[in-house]
Motif scaffolding. Structure first.
Motif, PDB file in Angstrom:
ATOM      1  N   ARG A 112      74.618  30.188  58.988  1.00 37.84           N
ATOM      2  CA  ARG A 112      75.966  30.107  58.830  1.00 37.84           C
ATOM      3  C   ARG A 112      76.594  29.781  57.682  1.00 37.84           C
ATOM      4  O   ARG A 112      77.134  30.202  57.008  1.00 37.84           O
ATOM      5  CB  ARG A 112      76.667  29.661  60.001  1.00 37.84           C
ATOM      6  N   VAL A 114      80.098  31.566  55.862  1.00 35.86           N
ATOM      7  CA  VAL A 114      81.002  31.701  56.738  1.00 35.86           C
ATOM      8  C   VAL A 114      82.279  30.872  56.583  1.00 35.86           C
ATOM      9  O   VAL A 114      82.082  29.589  56.379  1.00 35.86           O
ATOM     10  CB  VAL A 114      80.240  31.540  58.352  1.00 35.86           C
ATOM     11  N   LYS A 139      86.157  30.242  61.070  1.00 38.47           N
ATOM     12  CA  LYS A 139      85.179  31.253  61.770  1.00 38.47           C
ATOM     13  C   LYS A 139      83.882  30.588  62.514  1.00 38.47           C
ATOM     14  O   LYS A 139      83.501  31.204  63.402  1.00 38.47           O
ATOM     15  CB  LYS A 139      84.960  32.257  60.976  1.00 38.47           C
ATOM     16  N   LEU A 144      81.495  31.437  66.032  1.00 40.60           N
ATOM     17  CA  LEU A 144      79.994  31.866  65.854  1.00 40.60           C
ATOM     18  C   LEU A 144      78.993  30.822  66.404  1.00 40.60           C
ATOM     19  O   LEU A 144      78.281  30.146  65.687  1.00 40.60           O
ATOM     20  CB  LEU A 144      79.761  32.397  64.502  1.00 40.60           C
ATOM     21  N   LEU A 202      76.567  35.482  65.003  1.00 32.85           N
ATOM     22  CA  LEU A 202      76.715  35.577  63.534  1.00 32.85           C
ATOM     23  C   LEU A 202      76.390  36.848  63.082  1.00 32.85           C
ATOM     24  O   LEU A 202      76.841  37.721  62.054  1.00 32.85           O
ATOM     25  CB  LEU A 202      75.672  34.745  63.038  1.00 32.85           C
ATOM     26  N   HIS A 211      79.230  39.617  63.381  1.00 34.85           N
ATOM     27  CA  HIS A 211      80.080  39.130  62.349  1.00 34.85           C
ATOM     28  C   HIS A 211      79.899  39.639  60.993  1.00 34.85           C
ATOM     29  O   HIS A 211      80.650  40.368  60.410  1.00 34.85           O
ATOM     30  CB  HIS A 211      80.282  37.494  62.419  1.00 34.85           C
ATOM     31  N   GLN A 243      81.674  42.734  58.924  1.00 32.94           N
ATOM     32  CA  GLN A 243      81.843  42.521  57.432  1.00 32.94           C
ATOM     33  C   GLN A 243      81.272  43.651  56.677  1.00 32.94           C
ATOM     34  O   GLN A 243      81.028  43.254  55.239  1.00 32.94           O
ATOM     35  CB  GLN A 243      81.523  41.073  57.135  1.00 32.94           C
TER      36      GLN A 243
END
Length: 193
Positions: free
Chosen positions: A28, A33, A37, A41, A47, A50, A54
């Protein structure tokens, strides 16, 4: 009846299961990150979802994930990613038989570790084009091992079920990379027993 999970998503699930809490914290952080956020996660799966949202990782681009796993020294998890990328998303009919796939996995592992700067000569010998080599160099500009693995994955995609270890060993010998070919054969013999 539920749809089967894609090999890529299955690999992400396996990788997530292999992460310790410390690994997840490091990933992370390394992935950048945002603080607000972080709490959302709570698992590797969160993760990875996410990062996919993105557009930082995808089935076609695992460069970031591969780099993150290498930074936390989890080569065992990188090999899970390698396996799914080598075998591709296609049906089993497009893959070599299970025994040959196992031999290819062993061969890829040896070449990944041992091929080094001669990878371009070898990649040309196994049929990769100059534009493909340029793309591989651009994708992994400072990482010879990843350039080797990417070249092998491309070869595997081209040959599908016809991919076999003997072609790779012959190409090594044609390039006068006899020591590397010997290492592959030795490792294959060791794993036969």
């Amino acid at each position: 009846m539920a749809a089967a999970m894609s090999p890529f998503l299955d690999a992400l699930l396996q990788i997530s299961r292999g992460l310790s809490a410390e690994d997840l914290d490091a990933l992370r952080f390394l992935a950048g990150v945002k603080k607000k956020k972080l709490e959302q996660l709570r698992s590797g799966t969160d993760l990875f979802r996410h990062l996919m949202e993105q557009n930082q990782i995808s089935e076609d681009d695992t460069t970031l994930l591969r780099g993150l796993l290498q930074q936390i020294h989890r080569q065992d998890l990188v090999f899970i990613l390698d396996r799914v990328e080598r075998n591709g998303p296609g049906p089993d009919a497009e893959l070599p038989d299970a025994e040959e796939r196992e031999k290819l996995d062993i061969t890829f592992r040896v070449l990944h570790e041992k091929l080094g700067k001669d990878w371009k000569m070898f990649a040309r010998r196994i049929g990769l084009t100059e534009p493909k080599l340029d793309h591989i160099r651009e994708k992994h500009p400072y990482n010879l091992e990843e350039q080797v693995m990417e070249a092998l994955k491309e070869w595997r995609k081209i040959h599908k079920k016809d991919a076999n270890v003997s072609d790779l060993i012959k190409a090594l010998r044609d390039c006068r990379l006899n020591h590397t070919a010997d290492l592959v054969e030795k490792e294959l013999k060791t794993n036969e027993n």
